[in-house]
Write an enzyme that holds these catalytic residues in place. Structure first.
Site, mmCIF file in Angstrom:
data_model
loop_
_atom_site.group_PDB
_atom_site.id
_atom_site.type_symbol
_atom_site.label_atom_id
_atom_site.label_comp_id
_atom_site.label_asym_id
_atom_site.label_seq_id
_atom_site.Cartn_x
_atom_site.Cartn_y
_atom_site.Cartn_z
ATOM 1 N N GLY A 1 17.181 -35.285 28.248
ATOM 2 C CA GLY A 1 16.206 -36.184 27.653
ATOM 3 C C GLY A 1 14.800 -35.684 27.945
ATOM 4 O O GLY A 1 14.601 -34.839 28.824
ATOM 5 N N TYR B 1 18.390 -33.776 32.324
ATOM 6 C CA TYR B 1 17.841 -35.087 32.704
ATOM 7 C C TYR B 1 18.929 -35.957 33.330
ATOM 8 O O TYR B 1 18.687 -36.683 34.300
ATOM 9 C CB TYR B 1 17.258 -35.787 31.481
ATOM 10 N N GLU C 1 26.407 -27.162 26.952
ATOM 11 C CA GLU C 1 26.804 -27.389 25.556
ATOM 12 C C GLU C 1 26.192 -26.390 24.590
ATOM 13 O O GLU C 1 26.659 -26.243 23.456
ATOM 14 C CB GLU C 1 26.441 -28.817 25.126
ATOM 15 N N LYS D 1 31.432 -32.122 10.715
ATOM 16 C CA LYS D 1 31.675 -31.441 9.445
ATOM 17 C C LYS D 1 32.858 -30.475 9.522
ATOM 18 O O LYS D 1 33.718 -30.458 8.629
ATOM 19 C CB LYS D 1 30.410 -30.694 9.008
#
Length: 514
Positions: free
Chosen positions: A55, A83, A171, A370
């Protein structure tokens, strides 16, 4: 989904969707929730694990996004990222301060202690850092498991309480062992079996829709795009001729696309669907006249879609449900998933009017990304040329035209886009890019054509490489292809005297222009 789930608690980080996507790559179902989510709701979800996102704030500020200490006392394995790591340390008694040296980008990280989180990760690795604060001192009973040259606590953990904190972003693909680290967390630490599969998802979803719909009638909003097409085939398998697919030709489609959609889903196509094509071109143009603000355009298009579907439902008689091809990024980007700001209201989510004349809206794909939708399409037996066709936004060319939408501008974009797609195909590049299209700026500039002064529009060509459409890089198209495309557009498309190529990645940009 309900058997094992990991939840991502969002503190406004730009990678919130990416965290969830990486967890799903481990075949573990994952959803995003705001940090404001009530602790009792989190308990009721009974997640196998919790991940706290990054964040933009400093956790020690008075009004910074926070969570109570009780979150860390649930006995649920929890991993804090950036964060989220700082917040964990700060809440549990550690020190978080402004870093004397800020780290951004690829950073060498040293693993300095045994940890399940870093199992089979080399002692020296490269991770993606993005922080101006750092953990100066970990919370009591936490041991440091990784560090960098400028960051003494790149990772820390309390194995007994199953609390883990990493200063970097596993990630992001730039973190070399990021996938392994997240896999270690969800499988080794959280104990997830990784049993979430597309075939079981489809079977469960089709059964759930049969139970919900019963003998009711359903109208499917079919755009011809990947998402709505997969949704239509799912519903067809679930309820057969109780389904009617309505294709709204709003005048904002790609060149000849209305006829192409009808050839696939109409009476002569491979699917036995009740298919209705509605010509609503003039209606949409009239509603959009004079409108330049992107969010307003999206909401107008969303409302007009709904009103057309309501009118068609009355003609069909007693339609109970409306089906849309909404996918998970639509929900999150519209500000309805986690804590991140509204990026853009998708016409079928944040752009919906408050009052809708249907018993319920069914969105069978709203939990999928997707690439997962494409997997679902293949699992349903849909042909590859449909499953992997170029994505096209529901608002159509309305968000590929900067400023007011007019019939003249739509014609320019249609013709330029058709040329661009043709040249990409001729060059054999179509399969190597995630998405490519032409858009129209609201800029007009002076040019010279045939020894005469012109004052016409500039077209922008966009092409990105991406897997999940949450992050993307500009595709490297050979210059000769771009040059040939430019020459054809300027010579063949009336009203254009300049062509640009967009090099912007996502983030900071989005794939579409509005």
């Amino acid at each position: 989904m309900e058997q094992e789930k990991v939840i991502v608690i969002d503190f406004g980080g730009q990678y919130n969707q990416l965290v969830a996507r990486r967890v799903r790559e481990c075949n573990v179902y994952c959803e995003i929730y705001s940090y404001r989510t009530d602790i009792e709701k989190i308990k009721a979800m009974n997640p196998k694990g919790i991940i706290l996102t990054g964040g933009p704030n400093s956790c020690y500020e008075a009004k910074a996004p926070a969570c109570g200490r009780e979150l860390f006392e649930l006995g649920i394995p929890t991993l804090g990222l950036c964060y989220g790591a700082q917040l964990m340390m700060f809440t549990l008694g550690g020190n978080v301060e402004r870093a004397p040296v800020q780290e951004y980008g690829k950073t060498d990280v040293s693993i300095c202690a045994d940890s399940l989180l870093f199992e089979k990760v080399p002692e020296k690795t490269v991770c993606w850092m993005s922080h101006f604060d750092y953990i100066a001192k970990p919370a009591p009973d936490f041991k440091i498991t990784a560090y960098t040259k400028d960051c003494p606590v790149a990772a820390a953990e309390n194995q007994e309480k199953q609390l883990y904190a990493v200063q970097f972003h596993p990630e992001v693909l730039h973190t070399q062992e990021g996938g392994k680290i997240l896999s270690n967390f969800v499988k080794r630490i959280c104990g997830c079996a990784g049993t979430w599969r597309m075939d079981s998802f489809l079977e469960d979803s089709i059964h759930a829709m049969q139970k919900k719909i019963g003998s009711g009638k359903v109208l499917c909003a079919l755009s011809g795009g990947v998402d709505s097409s997969v949704a239509a085939v799912m519903l067809s398998k679930a309820i057969g001729n109780q389904l009617t697919c309505v294709f709204v030709d709003h005048g904002l489609l790609r060149k000849d696309e209305g006829d192409e959609v009808e050839s696939v889903f109409g009476p002569d196509g491979p699917y036995e669907l009740n298919f209705i094509r509605v010509n609503a071109r003039e209606r949409f143009f009239k509603s959009l006249a004079g409108v330049t603000e992107p969010e307003k355009k999206r909401k107008i298009i969303g409302e007009e879609f709904i009103r057309v579907f309501e009118e068609e439902a009355k003609k069909i008689g007693a339609v109970d449900f409306l089906v849309q091809g909404t996918i998970y990024p639509d929900v999150v980007e519209s500000g309805l998933g986690g804590e991140s700001a509204v990026i853009k209201s998708h016409h079928n989510v944040g752009g919906l009017p408050a009052c809708v004349d249907f018993k319920e809206i069914i969105e069978p794909l709203q939990s999928l990304f997707k690439d997962e939708v494409r997997k679902a399409g293949l699992e349903l037996g849909m042909p590859e040329h449909l499953v992997f066709r170029q994505p096209f936004p529901g608002p159509g060319l309305g968000i590929r035209i900067i400023g007011e939408v007019t019939a003249e501008k739509v014609k320019i974009v249609q013709d330029a886009d058709a040329i661009y797609r043709e040249e990409i195909a001729n060059a054999g590049l179509a399969q190597s890019m995630g998405q490519y299209f032409a858009a129209l700026t609201n800029m007009q500039s002076v040019g010279v054509m045939g020894d005469e002064r012109t004052y016409e529009y500039a077209v922008v060509l966009r092409a990105v490489s991406t897997v999940d459409f949450m992050t993307a890089e500009a595709a490297e198209i050979p210059f000769e292809v771009l040059k040939k495309t430019m020459g054809r557009i300027i010579n063949e498309v009336k009203g254009v005297n300049r062509v640009f190529y967009d090099l912007t990645s996502k983030p900071p940009g989005t794939v579409e222009f509005e």
